[in-house]
Design an enzyme around this catalytic site. Sequence first.
Site, PDB file in Angstrom:
ATOM      1  N   LYS A  70      47.575  35.285  38.247  1.00 61.43           N
ATOM      2  CA  LYS A  70      47.127  35.345  36.856  1.00 61.43           C
ATOM      3  C   LYS A  70      47.227  33.956  36.214  1.00 61.43           C
ATOM      4  O   LYS A  70      46.294  33.490  35.561  1.00 61.43           O
ATOM      5  CB  LYS A  70      47.973  36.345  36.064  1.00 61.43           C
ATOM      6  CG  LYS A  70      48.032  37.757  36.650  1.00 61.43           C
ATOM      7  CD  LYS A  70      46.773  38.529  36.452  1.00 61.43           C
ATOM      8  CE  LYS A  70      46.949  40.016  36.750  1.00 61.43           C
ATOM      9  NZ  LYS A  70      47.373  40.327  38.107  1.00 61.43           N
TER      10      LYS A  70
ATOM     11  N   LYS B 218      47.590  43.015  30.658  1.00 63.63           N
ATOM     12  CA  LYS B 218      48.021  43.246  32.038  1.00 63.63           C
ATOM     13  C   LYS B 218      49.292  42.474  32.342  1.00 63.63           C
ATOM     14  O   LYS B 218      49.542  41.403  31.781  1.00 63.63           O
ATOM     15  CB  LYS B 218      46.918  42.842  33.026  1.00 63.63           C
ATOM     16  CG  LYS B 218      46.240  41.509  32.787  1.00 63.63           C
ATOM     17  CD  LYS B 218      45.022  41.378  33.703  1.00 63.63           C
ATOM     18  CE  LYS B 218      44.088  40.262  33.282  1.00 63.63           C
ATOM     19  NZ  LYS B 218      42.891  40.155  34.142  1.00 63.63           N
TER      20      LYS B 218
ATOM     21  N   ARG C  54      34.078  39.936  42.834  1.00 64.58           N
ATOM     22  CA  ARG C  54      34.989  39.189  43.696  1.00 64.58           C
ATOM     23  C   ARG C  54      34.169  38.175  44.499  1.00 64.58           C
ATOM     24  O   ARG C  54      33.351  38.541  45.345  1.00 64.58           O
ATOM     25  CB  ARG C  54      35.732  40.140  44.634  1.00 64.58           C
ATOM     26  CG  ARG C  54      36.472  39.453  45.787  1.00 64.58           C
ATOM     27  CD  ARG C  54      37.535  38.435  45.356  1.00 64.58           C
ATOM     28  NE  ARG C  54      38.532  38.987  44.472  1.00 64.58           N
ATOM     29  CZ  ARG C  54      39.618  39.652  44.896  1.00 64.58           C
ATOM     30  NH1 ARG C  54      39.802  39.874  46.175  1.00 64.58           N
ATOM     31  NH2 ARG C  54      40.492  40.094  44.019  1.00 64.58           N
TER      32      ARG C  54
ATOM     33  N   ARG D  27      32.704  45.094  41.599  1.00 60.66           N
ATOM     34  CA  ARG D  27      33.491  46.325  41.575  1.00 60.66           C
ATOM     35  C   ARG D  27      33.278  46.984  40.212  1.00 60.66           C
ATOM     36  O   ARG D  27      33.762  46.504  39.195  1.00 60.66           O
ATOM     37  CB  ARG D  27      34.950  45.998  41.853  1.00 60.66           C
ATOM     38  CG  ARG D  27      35.127  45.399  43.268  1.00 60.66           C
ATOM     39  CD  ARG D  27      36.403  44.615  43.421  1.00 60.66           C
ATOM     40  NE  ARG D  27      36.429  43.469  42.517  1.00 60.66           N
ATOM     41  CZ  ARG D  27      37.498  42.698  42.343  1.00 60.66           C
ATOM     42  NH1 ARG D  27      38.614  42.943  43.010  1.00 60.66           N
ATOM     43  NH2 ARG D  27      37.451  41.679  41.513  1.00 60.66           N
TER      44      ARG D  27
ATOM     45  N   ARG E  77      38.823  49.905  34.595  1.00 63.67           N
ATOM     46  CA  ARG E  77      39.118  49.000  35.701  1.00 63.67           C
ATOM     47  C   ARG E  77      38.073  49.131  36.812  1.00 63.67           C
ATOM     48  O   ARG E  77      37.716  50.232  37.208  1.00 63.67           O
ATOM     49  CB  ARG E  77      40.510  49.291  36.278  1.00 63.67           C
ATOM     50  CG  ARG E  77      41.629  49.131  35.257  1.00 63.67           C
ATOM     51  CD  ARG E  77      42.936  49.676  35.786  1.00 63.67           C
ATOM     52  NE  ARG E  77      42.857  51.115  36.033  1.00 63.67           N
ATOM     53  CZ  ARG E  77      43.822  51.829  36.618  1.00 63.67           C
ATOM     54  NH1 ARG E  77      44.928  51.226  37.019  1.00 63.67           N
ATOM     55  NH2 ARG E  77      43.680  53.137  36.799  1.00 63.67           N
TER      56      ARG E  77
ATOM     57  N   ASP F  51      37.893  36.253  40.635  1.00 62.74           N
ATOM     58  CA  ASP F  51      37.435  37.446  39.931  1.00 62.74           C
ATOM     59  C   ASP F  51      36.651  36.995  38.702  1.00 62.74           C
ATOM     60  O   ASP F  51      37.185  36.272  37.842  1.00 62.74           O
ATOM     61  CB  ASP F  51      38.613  38.323  39.523  1.00 62.74           C
ATOM     62  CG  ASP F  51      39.227  39.049  40.707  1.00 62.74           C
ATOM     63  OD1 ASP F  51      38.643  38.998  41.805  1.00 62.74           O
ATOM     64  OD2 ASP F  51      40.292  39.668  40.533  1.00 62.74           O
TER      65      ASP F  51
ATOM     66  N   GLU G  83      40.703  36.014  36.983  1.00 66.79           N
ATOM     67  CA  GLU G  83      41.870  35.818  37.851  1.00 66.79           C
ATOM     68  C   GLU G  83      41.468  34.944  39.024  1.00 66.79           C
ATOM     69  O   GLU G  83      40.290  34.883  39.408  1.00 66.79           O
ATOM     70  CB  GLU G  83      42.417  37.154  38.377  1.00 66.79           C
ATOM     71  CG  GLU G  83      43.040  38.042  37.327  1.00 66.79           C
ATOM     72  CD  GLU G  83      43.688  39.282  37.934  1.00 66.79           C
ATOM     73  OE1 GLU G  83      43.980  39.303  39.156  1.00 66.79           O
ATOM     74  OE2 GLU G  83      43.899  40.250  37.182  1.00 66.79           O
TER      75      GLU G  83
ATOM     76  N   ASN H 105      42.727  34.769  42.850  1.00 70.18           N
ATOM     77  CA  ASN H 105      43.556  35.454  43.833  1.00 70.18           C
ATOM     78  C   ASN H 105      43.754  34.583  45.070  1.00 70.18           C
ATOM     79  O   ASN H 105      42.777  34.136  45.678  1.00 70.18           O
ATOM     80  CB  ASN H 105      42.906  36.777  44.233  1.00 70.18           C
ATOM     81  CG  ASN H 105      42.841  37.745  43.065  1.00 70.18           C
ATOM     82  OD1 ASN H 105      43.757  38.497  42.818  1.00 70.18           O
ATOM     83  ND2 ASN H 105      41.724  37.703  42.329  1.00 70.18           N
TER      84      ASN H 105
END
Length: 315
Positions: free
Chosen positions: A125, A160, A210, A225, A233, A273, A281, A283
């Site tokens: 994050k 979050k 992604r 997604r 979400r 993301d 984000e 990752n």
Amino acid sequence: MNILFVADPLDTFKIYKDSTFAMMSELQRRGHSVAAALVEDISWRSGGEVMAQVRHIRLTGDTQRWYDLVSEEILPLHQFDAVLMRKDPPFDSEYFYATHLLQQAEREGAKVFNSPQALREHPEKLALMEFGGYAPPTLVTRSAAALKAFHAEHGDIILKPLDGMGGMGIFRVGSNGMNLGSIVETLNQGGQSSVMVQAYLPEIEKGDKRILVINGEAAPFCLARIPQGNEVRGNLAAGGKGVAQPLSESDWAIARALGPVLASRGLLLVGLDVIGDKVTEINVTSPTCFQEITDQTGFDVPAMFVDALEKSLTH
């Protein structure tokens, strides 16, 4: 080559979608040997080397019993040609300690991907802070008052925890502020835990994309997604529908701006993301979506990754 994966227990793999499994399969297809270890199997003793209880395996091609255990032994990590750190979050104290053990293994000659130091310096994050110009309006704080003021400013927000994964602990609060106080108390635990809050992006309806960046270069397809039903979400673990699609112009621009910077720090594999044209984000621990993109588009993401890994080991 002999490749060691530090990952979750093999028997927990969902091989129909697991990216670590896809990596193992491509490595074995090319004639490389595969082994696995758990984070808790790694140890160091003064006067010695960083060791791990490792399981040498062979993939069977069977969907039920997907691997055979060839042998099990305790070995120094530097005896492997590469160590792939694929342990899923949470990025907690034990994960942090594991990166120190892996960094000591690097001093002893091991080649670890992603770099343990880079993993520590890019929590998923908070890594976004460095690239704030690509992010939506975002605040990281422990302060309940500051979180509520951010809501007052933006009206529709996403909150979050900093150590979650798979959409766990994510809340949306709309303009009516319903349950904001309770959600803030849950996430910041009375001011003891930091929380990330971002302005809600309506483009989430088209998917939380992604983008996989491998050695600084983006795969040409991402996985959007898409949230289902009343769910906010898009995470696959939260029931989102994964739809592979070509990268947009803004996706390419983001990947070209961030990818080389992150790769130069030892991050061989990164999952960006992106919602709309905003990065939410970064990752780095165990990015996924290899199989979904490959299955839907025919673009071989595992091959791209192993190509990059082999190149990194021979240069």
